[in-house]
Structure formats: structure tokens, C-alpha cells
Design an enzyme around this catalytic site. Structure first.
Site, PDB file in Angstrom:
ATOM      1  N   GLY A   1       0.803  -1.214   0.000  1.00  0.00           N
ATOM      2  CA  GLY A   1       0.000   0.000   0.000  1.00  0.00           C
ATOM      3  C   GLY A   1       0.835   1.263   0.000  1.00  0.00           C
ATOM      4  CB  THR A   2       3.973   2.211   1.747  1.00  0.00           C
ATOM      5  OG1 THR A   2       3.449   2.139   3.082  1.00  0.00           O
ATOM      6  CG2 THR A   2       4.987   3.343   1.674  1.00  0.00           C
TER       7      THR A   2
ATOM      8  CB  CYS B   1       7.321   5.236  21.940  1.00  0.00           C
ATOM      9  SG  CYS B   1       8.509   5.504  23.271  1.00  0.00           S
TER      10      CYS B   1
END
Length: 390
Positions: free
Chosen positions: A71-72, A328
Site C-alpha cells: 500500500g505504501t 514512542c
């Protein structure tokens, strides 16, 4: 007990896809660009998969399916493939809740001088068609709005948005990675020019995706080479992976009518049970959302002892896999940019969680997960503990 509830991140490869991949790896392993028998067998495999993937979205011609690595890459080919047609920077519109494959690619264009408008969303995560109309300019060449948001599950009004873009004369792309195989998509009816799909979201293998390119739409390729994939994606095709993708797409299309209603029932059951937990509030659009998608956030997460990440880790210890929206970086927790864009506070945006259901999910899985989640919150959140035990 092991319960996987992160199907929006990836899905287990289904046995039918694995079987066809094994056959291709052992019997049809030729280079599909070669003219001899070995090459032509491989080429037949690729073209069969192209037909299967085209069928999932009702594409009129299989040749409108361009295979990519996922998809990227499909998103990047859509954005950069249009942008590279222009020698002078133009204007592009995206939403503020796009996948990073879109948002980061557009950020790069912005560095190169392109003008970018990022459409805001309401508290449900929906783009306003009126905002899109107001944002269009004479030099707007492309609009990209995600079909369904992966973190909060909201489905955008793609048909209405596409009609606005098409009447303006610009191209319209949608990242349908989360929607394909879970919602019916018909590109012959939808006013979309470009649409991205991913194999591993529909029980196919990781490493394959596709970009639908409406007939007549021109793109510049990102890779130079042998001109495979209608000249838009050079490189020898990953034949076994593509074959598995094709089988998964065909089966997803066949099962859509039965699996989607089943998932909706499970989704609603999950929301109903989670509603009993104090300070855990639903996110996204309650009505126009993905059938398998449940998202909530802790209203008063503190980012240290209590966050979405805390809940993910605690449930993982209990053998349950879910995901969180906050990220994070360098040891510091950052609030979810999606929830911030939807108007949530930084505390709430630290507490986002996502539970996504799939083919193997049962009612018992849901009931057990909710019970464990309640127990976790009893331990880590004093207020929740007082109310739940009260």
C-alpha cells in the site's frame, strides 16, 4: 489463550493463498517478461491475479491494476506519479488524517515548492465536502482523501468528495487499504481516478499491493528499468506473492456479503461491552465506520503510568493483541496526531486503543478481551477501580 485483535495492522495469510504460492514457487517460477514457456507460465499467473484483484473493486479492465510492493508504494506512485508530470510546483489537497504514506510524501512535495492544503476533520474524523469545495484552486491537480481511517475506523464520503474533485477537473486518489475487502468498492461507479490496495490486509501475503489507475489517467513511473506493469512499475514481478494476493482478493470478494455483517455484529458487541468501562470513550464515527473496527481512548491518560501503550502491553501479557494510536519517539510518548486532529486533548490522544476483528474472531474472544481489559484498568487506574468495584 491467544487472541489476535489487530487485523487492521495485518492479517494471517489464508491457506488458499499459501497453497497457490507454493505451487508457483515450485512449478511456475519463471520470469514473466521472458518469452519462453517458463516465462509465459509465470506471466499467466500474474495476469490471472490481475483479473482477481480487478474483480475485488469491479475494475472494468484488469490492465488498470498496477502491482506494487504494498500500500505504501501504491500511495507513493499515486502522489509522486502525478506530481512528476509537472515541471512547476502545483497545488495538492489531502486530509489531516491520512496514512503516513500519503502525509510524508506530500511533506516532501511541500519542501520542493508545492502548495499543500490539509483539510480538517470533525470530531468523528470526517472531511466536510464544503471544506473541499472551498479549498480547490485553479492549480489544484490532485486531491487525496483516505477511504477509511485506520486508527479510528471512520469512512469518508468518498463518492461525494470524488464528484466535487471530478467536476473541478483535478484527479482524485483514495487510500483504500483498510476498506478493500471489508466494504464493497465499485470503481466503475465511484468517481475515483487512483485507488490503493494492500494484500496483507485481506489475508494475502505481505509484500504486495496494487494501484488502480483509471483508464486514460497518466502517471510518471517512480522506478526506471524494464517497463513492467504497463510501464509504471519497473522490476521483475514477485510472482508467488502476486499470486497469493490474487487468490486472497478473489476470496475476499466472494465472502464480502457474509463476512461484513458478521463483523458488524461483533464490532457492535464489543462497543456495547466497552461502554461499561469508565473513562474509556469511543472514537471515530459510530455509524459510518469500518465493519471490523473498534476504537476507544482513555479520557485521562497521563502518558506515564497510563496510556494506550500501557493497555497494549498489559493485554499482550494476557495473550491478547491490540494496538495503540500514540507513538514512542526517543523514549518519549507522543499523542496520536489523528486524535489531536479530531479535537481530542493531548491526554486523551495518549490513550487511544484500537481493537480490530477478523475471520477468526468469535464472540468468546470479545467477551474474554473485555473482561481482561476491565481487570487491567482495575489494577492501573484507581478511579476506574473504584467505579467498577463500587
Amino acid at each position: 489463550m491467544q487472541i489476535y485483535l489487530d487485523y487492521s495492522a495485518t492479517t494471517p495469510t489464508r491457506k488458499e493463498a499459501i497453497a497457490v504460492m507454493q505451487t508457483v514457487l515450485t512449478q511456475q517460477w519463471g520470469n514473466p517478461s521472458s518469452l519462453h514457456e517458463w516465462g509465459q507460465q509465470a506471466a499467466t499467473v500474474v495476469e490471472q491475479a490481475r483479473v482477481q484483484v480487478a474483480g475485488l473493486i469491479n475494475a472494468a479492465t484488469p490492465e488498470s491494476i498496477i502491482f506494487t510492493s504494498g500500500g505504501t508504494e501504491a500511495d507513493n506512485l499515486a502522489i509522486m506519479g502525478v506530481a512528476r508530470l509537472y515541471s512547476v510546483p502545483q497545488h495538492i489537497i489531502i486530509s489531516c488524517v491520512e496514512h503516513s504514506a500519503i502525509s510524508e510524501t506530500v511533506r516532501l512535495l511541500e519542501m520542493w515548492g508545492w502548495e499543500v492544503t490539509r483539510l480538517s476533520v470533525d470530531v468523528k474524523g470526517r472531511v466536510s465536502p464544503l471544506d473541499l469545495k472551498a479549498a480547490l484552486r485553479h492549480n489544484t491537480v490532485l486531491v487525496s482523501v483516505i477511504y477509511a481511517q485506520s486508527e479510528v475506523g471512520t469512512v469518508q464520503p468518498i463518492e461525494e468528495l470524488g464528484k466535487i474533485v471530478r467536476s473541478h477537473g483535478a484527479l482524485f486518489h483514495t487510500d483504500a487499504v483498510q476498506a478493500a475487502g471489508r466494504l464493497p468498492i465499485d470503481v466503475q461507479q465511484l468517481p475515483v481516478d487512483l485507488l490503493s490496495i494492500s494484500s496483507h490486509k485481506i489475508y494475502g501475503p505481505q509484500g504486495a499491493g496494487a494501484l488502480y489507475v483509471h483508464p486514460g489517467v497518466e502517471l510518471m513511473p517512480l522506478l526506471g528499468g524494464g517497463g513492467q506493469e504497463m510501464g509504471l512499475r519497473s522490476g521483475t514481478q514477485a510472482v508467488p506473492i502476486i499470486a497469493g494476493f490474487g487468490v486472497a482478493a478473489e476470496l475476499a470478494a466472494q465472502e464480502l456479503a457474509t463476512e461484513t455483517p458478521r463483523l458488524i455484529e461483533l464490532r457492535d458487541r464489543t462497543f456495547a461491552q466497552l461502554a461499561e468501562i469508565p473513562d474509556l470513550i469511543p472514537t471515530g464515527d459510530p455509524d459510518r465506520r469500518l465493519p471490523h473496527h473498534v476504537s476507544m481512548c482513555l479520557e485521562n491518560a497521563d502518558g506515564e503510568k497510563l496510556s494506550g501503550k500501557t493497555l497494549v502491553r498489559q493485554l499482550n501479557l494476557a495473550g491478547i493483541g491490540i494496538s495503540a494510536g500514540a507513538a514512542c519517539h526517543s523514549g518519549k510518548l507522543s499523542p496520536s496526531p489523528i486524535l489531536l486532529a479530531m479535537g481530542y486533548s493531548e491526554k486523551a490522544a495518549l490513550g487511544g486503543i484500537r481493537i480490530t476483528l477478523g475471520r477468526d474472531t468469535t464472540e468468546a474472544d470479545i467477551d474474554w478481551t473485555v473482561m481482561v481489559l476491565k481487570q487491567v484498568l482495575q489494577r492501573v487506574k484507581p478511579r476506574a477501580n473504584a467505579i467498577l468495584l463500587g
